[in-house]
Motif scaffolding. Structure first.
Motif, PDB file in Angstrom:
ATOM      1  N   GLN A 179       0.833  -1.206   0.000  1.00  0.00           N
ATOM      2  CA  GLN A 179       0.000   0.000   0.000  1.00  0.00           C
ATOM      3  C   GLN A 179       0.871   1.261   0.000  1.00  0.00           C
ATOM      4  O   GLN A 179       0.603   2.213  -0.733  1.00  0.00           O
ATOM      5  N   LYS A 180       1.960   1.246   0.805  1.00  0.00           N
ATOM      6  CA  LYS A 180       2.860   2.413   0.859  1.00  0.00           C
ATOM      7  C   LYS A 180       3.488   2.660  -0.510  1.00  0.00           C
ATOM      8  O   LYS A 180       3.585   3.803  -0.965  1.00  0.00           O
TER       9      LYS A 180
ATOM     10  N   LEU B 233       3.743   5.837  -5.539  1.00  0.00           N
ATOM     11  CA  LEU B 233       3.626   5.889  -7.000  1.00  0.00           C
ATOM     12  C   LEU B 233       2.553   6.904  -7.403  1.00  0.00           C
ATOM     13  O   LEU B 233       2.767   7.744  -8.293  1.00  0.00           O
ATOM     14  N   ALA B 234       1.409   6.861  -6.702  1.00  0.00           N
ATOM     15  CA  ALA B 234       0.307   7.792  -7.023  1.00  0.00           C
ATOM     16  C   ALA B 234       0.763   9.232  -6.799  1.00  0.00           C
ATOM     17  O   ALA B 234       0.478  10.132  -7.604  1.00  0.00           O
TER      18      ALA B 234
ATOM     19  N   ARG C  78       2.607  14.538  -9.087  1.00  0.00           N
ATOM     20  CA  ARG C  78       3.608  15.620  -9.236  1.00  0.00           C
ATOM     21  C   ARG C  78       4.049  15.751 -10.681  1.00  0.00           C
ATOM     22  O   ARG C  78       4.225  16.857 -11.193  1.00  0.00           O
ATOM     23  N   LEU C  79       4.195  14.599 -11.367  1.00  0.00           N
ATOM     24  CA  LEU C  79       4.608  14.612 -12.771  1.00  0.00           C
ATOM     25  C   LEU C  79       3.547  15.312 -13.627  1.00  0.00           C
ATOM     26  O   LEU C  79       3.862  16.157 -14.479  1.00  0.00           O
ATOM     27  N   ALA C  80       2.274  14.986 -13.363  1.00  0.00           N
ATOM     28  CA  ALA C  80       1.178  15.602 -14.123  1.00  0.00           C
ATOM     29  C   ALA C  80       1.169  17.114 -13.881  1.00  0.00           C
ATOM     30  O   ALA C  80       0.988  17.915 -14.819  1.00  0.00           O
ATOM     31  N   GLY C  81       1.415  17.542 -12.627  1.00  0.00           N
ATOM     32  CA  GLY C  81       1.457  18.966 -12.294  1.00  0.00           C
ATOM     33  C   GLY C  81       2.584  19.667 -13.042  1.00  0.00           C
ATOM     34  O   GLY C  81       2.399  20.768 -13.600  1.00  0.00           O
ATOM     35  N   ALA C  82       3.772  19.023 -13.084  1.00  0.00           N
ATOM     36  CA  ALA C  82       4.922  19.626 -13.763  1.00  0.00           C
ATOM     37  C   ALA C  82       4.638  19.761 -15.260  1.00  0.00           C
ATOM     38  O   ALA C  82       4.995  20.774 -15.882  1.00  0.00           O
TER      39      ALA C  82
END
Ligand SMILES: C[S@@+](CC[C@H](N)C(=O)[O-])C[C@H]1O[C@@H](n2cnc3c(N)ncnc32)[C@H](O)[C@@H]1O
Length: 295
Positions: free
Chosen positions: A245-246, A251-252, A257-261
């Protein structure tokens, strides 16, 4: 995990906090006592829906008593304890515990539906061989629970303390390590969640444990020293559900963060100042290109 209303088919179906490594160690400790002919009653302080109680109950012999002590759906003895109960165990009922336990056993254990502070009214001194301390997380309660375990256990008895190092349970950590540092509790081994100890010499049981661990490819261990005494750290080599789960959560988070960048980069590319800047750098480049073509 199935809902509290469904009858569980395996221990995995019972909601609770009882990792596989501790299931293996409980079984090892209880079977060792049986092999050595050690007799005595079994006690659990804090049973919730029965996950660990169901396993402990498998080791009760005909002339032994298994006692579980839990408030279940009764009121707690003080406000701090009531806050813990409302926060973590609000859906707990004695009926659900009994239904789960009966799914694995012909009868119920002795049930003391009272604060653990009253356990010595129900269990005789020196009557036990194994006590699991897993009730309140408050320092004042846990010191009392460990002291009661010391009274209930003869020298060779084993106590297991849950949550001895979790970030959310500093009161348990304080009580357990105080018992080790100044009240003679000898740790045998630790897992991520539980400390196994005795008020006897821990070395003989540690020797047997190390021999068993040496034969297990699926369990990692190392030996440390605390206050000059040996302490065995034990961990499963498998990936636990909480570790999976961690990893999923990390990963999520990284994908977010990648989508935001990417969005920020697109905004910059579309901005007027970026376009103007590009046209300024494009002109000299075009001129330079013409010069470069000159023979
Ligand atoms: C962490 S849960 C026990 C988990 C369980 N051993 C398992 O394997 O899933 C703690 C339990 O302690 C009980 N509890 C909390 N404070 C208590 C108190 N002062 N006296 C008796 N039981 C208490 C709660 O009702 C709850 O069921």
């Amino acid at each position: 995990m199935i809902s509290q209303e469904t009858v569980p088919a395996s221990l995995d179906d019972v909601k609770g906090w009882f990792p596989k490594i501790d299931q293996l160690l409980f079984t090892w400790f209880l079977e060792r006592q049986e092999r050595l002919g050690q007799r005595g009653d079994l006690v659990e302080l804090g049973s919730y829906l029965g996950k660990s109680a169901i396993l402990i109950g498998r080791h009760r012999r005909a002339d032994e008593t298994f006692t579980v002590c839990d408030l279940f759906d009764s009121d707690a003895p003080d406000d701090s304890n009531q806050m813990e109960m409302d926060g973590s165990y609000s859906s707990l009922t004695r009926t659900a515990f009994e239904r789960n336990y009966r799914a694995f056993h012909g009868g119920l254990p002795e049930i003391v539906q009272r604060p653990t502070a009253e356990i010595l009214d129900h269990v005789e001194p020196d009557a036990c061989r194994f006590v699991h301390v897993d009730a309140s997380h408050l320092y004042e309660h846990v010191t009392g629970d460990i002291e009661a375990a010391r009274v209930m256990l003869p020298a060779e008895g084993v106590v297991v303390c849950d949550d001895y190092r979790s970030e959310h349970t500093p009161g348990v950590a304080a009580a357990v390590w105080e018992s080790v540092a100044v009240k003679g509790l000898r740790p045998i081994c630790v897992t991520t969640q539980k400390l196994y100890g005795t008020w006897n010499d821990a070395e003989p049981v540690q020797d047997d444990l190390l021999a068993w661990l040496g034969e297990r490819d699926d369990i990692w261990h190392e030996v440390q020293r605390v206050g000059g005494r040996r302490l065995i750290r034990v961990k499963g080599r498998w990936t636990t559900k909480s570790e999976v789960q961690k990893l999923k959560d990390r990963l999520a988070h990284t994908e977010d963060r990648l989508a935001g960048a990417r969005r920020e980069l697109d905004d910059v590319r579309r901005s007027v100042s970026f376009r103007v800047g590009r046209s300024f750098t494009a002109l000299p480049r075009a001129l330079r290109g013409r010069d470069d073509d000159t023979p």
